[in-house]
Design a protein around this motif. Structure first.
Motif, PDB file in Angstrom:
ATOM      1  N   ILE A 224     -70.967  50.766  20.442  1.00 37.91           N
ATOM      2  CA  ILE A 224     -70.914  51.242  21.830  1.00 37.91           C
ATOM      3  C   ILE A 224     -71.997  52.293  22.063  1.00 37.91           C
TER       4      ILE A 224
ATOM      5  N   LEU B 235     -67.038  56.884  29.399  1.00 36.05           N
ATOM      6  CA  LEU B 235     -66.500  55.852  28.504  1.00 36.05           C
ATOM      7  C   LEU B 235     -65.130  55.368  28.981  1.00 36.05           C
TER       8      LEU B 235
ATOM      9  N   TRP C 211     -65.702  53.076  31.898  1.00 36.62           N
ATOM     10  CA  TRP C 211     -66.372  51.841  31.458  1.00 36.62           C
ATOM     11  C   TRP C 211     -65.444  50.956  30.626  1.00 36.62           C
ATOM     12  N   LEU C 212     -64.754  51.555  29.655  1.00 35.44           N
ATOM     13  CA  LEU C 212     -64.010  50.775  28.668  1.00 35.44           C
ATOM     14  C   LEU C 212     -62.489  50.976  28.718  1.00 35.44           C
ATOM     15  N   THR C 213     -62.018  51.991  29.413  1.00 36.47           N
ATOM     16  CA  THR C 213     -60.608  52.389  29.448  1.00 36.47           C
ATOM     17  C   THR C 213     -60.160  52.926  28.090  1.00 36.47           C
TER      18      THR C 213
ATOM     19  N   PHE D 205     -61.333  53.208  23.900  1.00 36.77           N
ATOM     20  CA  PHE D 205     -62.477  53.078  22.993  1.00 36.77           C
ATOM     21  C   PHE D 205     -62.105  53.698  21.640  1.00 36.77           C
TER      22      PHE D 205
ATOM     23  N   THR E 243     -66.183  57.670  19.140  1.00 31.63           N
ATOM     24  CA  THR E 243     -67.178  57.104  20.053  1.00 31.63           C
ATOM     25  C   THR E 243     -67.887  58.185  20.866  1.00 31.63           C
TER      26      THR E 243
END
Length: 224
Positions: free
Chosen positions: A4, A69, A72-74, A76, A80
């Protein structure tokens, strides 16, 4: 987590790649015509402007990594956030070397340079392995990469000084000193704004990002 972080880094650094595509031929051409002073001037400007372009985009991400993040990804993986921040810091250091590498390549004297820088970069693996064996966090591998990147940049400067007499003091005053001042001022202003804003959620991120861009642009114009 690293995958990521690399994806974010690739998206951000693509802007600098376009700038370097326009700059590299000028460095090579000026060296070939033995206009060394102009070649050195272009290297200094290229390093500085490349950093500024990348920093202008990277600072809002560095300040709001976790929120970005999440949007974007909920969800992760662990580490990260730190990976994204560290890999962007590494990219900011690496971008300084772009013009240096172009000028070194233009000289054609790359055998010793490739050996020295290549061996230094290979230290990433044994040092990272050692840190992980000793129980350090995964972030230690990126910290090592950052330190080695700094070492490689200094090596490139040393080779350029030896080969065509690049004045190191001028590089440190015109490039390193300027980017330290700009990045410090921008980060302080943006961070103070972040903790002072009486907002929450997306609004604070939007305002903070806008203030970071304004602070960075102002610092570049007046100080950089």
């Amino acid at each position: 987590a690293r995958g990521i972080a690399v994806t974010v880094n690739t998206a951000v650094t693509s802007f600098v790649g376009n700038f370097m595509t326009a700059l590299n031929p000028q460095i090579t051409k000026s060296y070939a015509s033995q206009d060394y002073s102009y070649a050195i001037q272009m290297v200094n400007r290229g390093s500085k402007f490349s950093f500024f372009i990348l920093f202008l985009i990277a600072l809002p991400i560095l300040l709001n990594t976790e929120f970005i993040l999440t949007i974007w990804l909920t969800k992760f993986p662990d580490h990260t956030v730190n990976f994204v921040r560290l890999i962007l810091i590494s990219a900011l250091i690496e971008v300084l070397s772009g013009p240096l590498i172009t000028l070194i390549a233009a000289t054609g004297k790359i055998r010793e340079y490739q050996i020295a820088v290549g061996v230094t970069q290979l230290l990433n693996f044994p040092l990272s392995y050692l840190c992980l064996c000793l129980g350090f966090q995964p972030e230690s591998t990126l910290i090592i990469a950052i330190l080695i990147s700094i070492g490689c940049t200094l090596l490139r400067l040393w080779f350029l000084k030896r080969q065509i007499g690049v004045p190191l003091q001028t590089y440190f005053v015109e490039v390193i000193e300027k980017i330290i001042v700009v990045s410090s001022m921008s980060t302080i202003v943006a961070h103070v704004a972040y903790v002072s804003l009486p907002l929450h959620g997306p609004l604070v991120v939007m305002c903070n990002s806008l203030l970071a861009i304004i602070a960075t642009s102002g610092s570049i114009y007046f100080l950089g």
